[in-house]
Design an enzyme around this catalytic site. Structure first.
Site, PDB file in Angstrom:
ATOM      1  N   HIS A   1      13.391   1.009   5.661  1.00  0.00           N
ATOM      2  CA  HIS A   1      13.804   2.256   4.599  1.00  0.00           C
ATOM      3  C   HIS A   1      15.248   1.988   3.987  1.00  0.00           C
ATOM      4  CE1 HIS A   1      10.632   5.478   5.593  1.00  0.00           C
ATOM      5  NE2 HIS A   1      10.155   4.258   5.789  1.00  0.00           N
TER       6      HIS A   1
ATOM      7  N   SER B   1      10.219  -0.846   0.112  1.00  0.00           N
ATOM      8  CA  SER B   1       9.152  -1.657   0.295  1.00  0.00           C
ATOM      9  C   SER B   1       9.451  -2.683  -0.983  1.00  0.00           C
ATOM     10  CB  SER B   1       8.059  -0.934   0.245  1.00  0.00           C
ATOM     11  OG  SER B   1       7.717  -0.177   1.118  1.00  0.00           O
TER      12      SER B   1
ATOM     13  N   LYS C   1      -3.482   7.470   0.874  1.00  0.00           N
ATOM     14  CA  LYS C   1      -4.002   6.066   0.346  1.00  0.00           C
ATOM     15  C   LYS C   1      -3.923   5.433   1.644  1.00  0.00           C
ATOM     16  CE  LYS C   1      -3.888   2.225  -2.606  1.00  0.00           C
ATOM     17  NZ  LYS C   1      -3.064   1.506  -3.774  1.00  0.00           N
ATOM     18  N   ASP C   2      -2.847   5.744   2.748  1.00  0.00           N
ATOM     19  CA  ASP C   2      -3.004   5.084   3.997  1.00  0.00           C
ATOM     20  C   ASP C   2      -4.142   5.626   4.776  1.00  0.00           C
ATOM     21  OD1 ASP C   2      -1.094   3.329   3.684  1.00  0.00           O
ATOM     22  OD2 ASP C   2       0.654   4.496   4.744  1.00  0.00           O
TER      23      ASP C   2
ATOM     24  N   GLU D   1      -7.927 -15.685  24.284  1.00  0.00           N
ATOM     25  CA  GLU D   1      -8.514 -14.639  23.349  1.00  0.00           C
ATOM     26  C   GLU D   1      -8.418 -15.432  21.907  1.00  0.00           C
ATOM     27  OE1 GLU D   1     -10.568 -12.769  24.902  1.00  0.00           O
ATOM     28  OE2 GLU D   1      -9.571 -10.955  24.535  1.00  0.00           O
TER      29      GLU D   1
END
Lengths: 422, 256
Positions: free
Chosen positions: A216, A220, A244-245, A288
């Site tokens: 922040h 972005s 959108k997220d 894994e």
């Protein structure tokens, strides 16, 4: 500066709190009106998805810990008791177990996004490095979590991984004894792994907080890799990116639910349903899936210490990535050569994962070594050299220009995102 | 656009890698026979009649050597047995009942709240009675073997005389599906090993299918509930995704 915060909220209670502790203002600034580039594609969902995955892991983990017993004689049975007798224990455990895989899928795609669009470049170096710290913490947490059910692969995985430290000269053996809390993987090891498995997720939360705080400050990155030049280039985070997220989160949950409800053991190893037995070594000890590429790098080096150093190096190299890449252009859309190389790196890492799942015999050794070579070649040689030699395509003048310009073909097809136009 | 084939390539490679990784350990020279299981697929449920017949086999054959420590007699409700039947089954075995007034350990008839009785008091006793081999606990056996139910079925039907050129260790049996082909367990099931009360013909294949159905239920007794819940949740999420996407489209309509 001392003094009450000047709150803009109307609601008296909110205002009362906000003048004394401006959390509402903070949320409004950071998640409400936060100016966000308007041209994100769905790759920009994966940070939020990782946050969701992390919260699911912590919540399910807390409930599992209420019923789990960290004792070598009881751990396996306590997990089975969770599966059989604890109300919806099977659901909580399967969500947690597959949540680890989902968390890594999402984080790996998030990292790829950062690589492809050059999100690690100035001024976001520290943001990127914090991300690498999170990855390291995740790997440690996942590894220790896998030990807790005390199945065969838990025990032998713990033995193999902790023994890696014995490769270091002089201090190696002492480190291993110190990690074990004894002279073999045993009850003290299980106890401390449980303790750390509970602790580290909260360390991850703290580093995620720093990661988001740093985000922040810089703002972005975006698919074009150019900075917003004004309000015409950005949208408020809410409602545009919250919604959108949310779409991404729904799709993520569908995949997650399909795994949990219809194939909960698909990604697991059957051997971990056999209680740990120090007297019987499994035919093959494999980690894994999300740790397989590093395992392949480890086994591709014919020298133990060399393998360990290369394995750690494969992560550590990410810390200096911002300085290895010499190109000032961020997005791979405008870097034709880098674009091919970074996509090849994705295939390379998948191949490494495949190699890690196989015995290091015959062709697998050759493939493993080639893939390991390309991994390091990419970061240590190709990135610095290509950045200097490559002729990037012309960058657009601003984000809004190609977005609002409409019509004609644009580099990388920024406006032609089918999911938004359909 | 140019991005799509590349994306597809990566996705394909990712899926290929995942599949290869998951099947990596299954590589053996003998392919498992494919069996139609009542419990496979997203809507599969346990064939309870088959599971009950399987429990009969467990009682009469398996439980002579194999423990099933994670199960309680009360769990048998899950294969459709009634409370009375379960009480009778539990009461038919003697379980350790603590100590008497003189401090001597006593035995008492089992109750539904008891764990399945183990055939041996400890691993050493189990090994001593089985030529040094330890019969594995069967509670989660179906999950603990690569190939799961298919593998266990194959193991039941995979016994035969060893090939002429194979040198067998003393006391070992030949089974073409067992890793290394030498197994310490003698062939547990033959045609007619048990008498079914429901008129089903006890062929080897039928018995193997029934006992594996029982073992699959024992390993994942929650499976039916899980799949049913999963169908509802996925349907809900699909609806939610559609709605969310519609909201997103509407909100973004003024941006582009």
């Amino acid at each position: 500066m001392v003094g009450l915060h000047k709150s803009e909220f109307k609601n008296p209670l909110v205002r009362w709190i906000d003048t004394r502790l401006p959390v509402f203002t903070m949320m409004q600034n950071e998640y409400g009106s936060f100016p966000t580039p308007r041209n994100f594609n769905y790759f920009w969902n994966f940070g939020a998805l990782a946050m969701v995955a992390m919260m699911i892991m912590i919540i399910t983990g807390i409930f599992l810990a209420m019923n789990y017993v960290p004792n070598t004689a009881l751990a396996f049975d306590s997990v089975e008791r969770i599966m059989r007798d604890v109300n919806y224990g099977w659901l909580i455990r399967y969500v947690h177990m597959n949540g680890a895989s989902m968390f890594f899928v999402v984080v790996y795609i998030h990292i790829f996004r950062g690589l492809y669009y050059g999100s690690y470049k100035t001024p976001r170096e520290l943001l990127w490095m914090l991300g690498v710290v999170i990855l390291l913490l995740m790997m440690m947490t996942a590894f220790m979590g896998y030990v807790l059910p005390w199945g065969q692969m838990s025990y032998w995985g713990a033995t193999v991984i902790t023994n890696l430290f014995s490769a270091f000269p002089i201090v190696g053996k002492s480190i291993v004894t110190w990690l074990w809390g004894g002279f073999s993987v045993d009850n003290p090891t299980l106890n401390r792994f449980f303790s750390l498995h509970y602790l580290l997720p909260f360390v991850i939360v703290a580093v995620v907080f720093l990661h988001v705080a740093a985000l922040h400050i810089t703002g972005s990155n975006n698919p074009l890799g150019i900075e917003p030049k004004g309000p015409q280039d950005t949208l408020p985070f809410h409602p545009y990116y919250t919604v959108k997220d949310s779409v991404g989160i729904c799709v993520f949950l569908i995949v997650y639910a399909a795994l949990v409800f219809f194939a909960p053991n698909f990604l697991g190893n059957p051997d971990n349903y056999i209680p740990a037995n120090p007297m019987v070594t499994p035919a093959e000890i494999v980690p894994e899936w999300y740790l397989l590429p590093y395992y392949a790098i480890l086994r591709s080096v014919p020298n133990k210490l060399g393998g360990v150093l290369m394995m750690f190096g494969s992560i550590l190299v990410l810390f200096v990535l911002p300085w290895l890449d010499t190109s000032p252009v961020r997005s791979a859309r405008f870097r034709p050569i880098f674009r091919q190389l970074v996509l090849l790196l994705v295939i390379d890492v998948i191949v490494l994962g495949d190699v890690g799942a196989h015995r290091p015999e015959g062709w697998w050794v050759v493939v493993g070594r080639l893939a390991t070579t390309y991994y390091f070649l990419f970061f240590l040689v190709l990135l610095p050299v290509v950045g200097k030699l490559e002729r990037p395509l012309k960058l657009p003048d601003s984000i809004s220009k190609p977005v609002l310009g409409g019509g004609g073909p644009l580099p990388g097809g920024a406006p032609a995102k089918p999911m938004e136009k359909a | 656009m140019r991005r799509i084939p590349l994306a597809r390539l990566i996705l394909g490679a990712a899926l290929g890698g995942l599949l290869a990784a998951s099947s990596a350990r299954a590589a053996d020279d003998t392919k498992l026979p494919k069996v139609e299981w009542s419990f496979s697929g997203p809507f599969g449920t346990y064939d309870l009649a088959s599971a009950q017949r399987g429990f009969l086999i467990y009682q009469q054959v398996c439980s002579n050597c194999h423990s099933m420590n994670q199960l309680y007699y009360r769990n048998l409700e899950g294969i459709g047995l009634s409370e009375e039947q379960i009480k009778a089954i539990a009461a038919s075995v003697q379980v350790p009942g603590g100590v008497d007034d003189n401090g001597q350990p006593i035995q008492r008839p089992g109750r539904p709240a008891d764990h399945f009785r183990a055939p041996f008091p400890n691993d050493q006793a189990a090994r001593a009675a089985n030529g040094g081999a330890l019969p594995p606990d069967q509670s989660v056996l179906e999950l603990a073997r690569e190939g799961g139910a298919d593998y266990l079925y194959a193991l039941m039907v995979g016994y035969s005389d060893p090939p002429a050129d194979m040198k067998m260790q003393p006391g070992m049996m030949y089974n073409r599906f067992f890793p290394g082909h030498q197994i310490a367990m003698p062939q547990p099931l033959q045609d007619g090993s048990v008498q079914y009360t429901d008129g089903t013909k006890p062929t080897l294949e039928q018995e193997a299918k029934d006992v594996v159905t029982f073992l699959a239920w024992a390993a994942e007794p929650e499976m039916v509930e899980r799949k049913q819940m999963g169908v509802k949740i996925i349907l809900f999420l699909l609806l939610l995704t559609g709605l969310t996407y519609a909201v997103k489209r509407k909100l973004w309509s003024d941006v582009h």
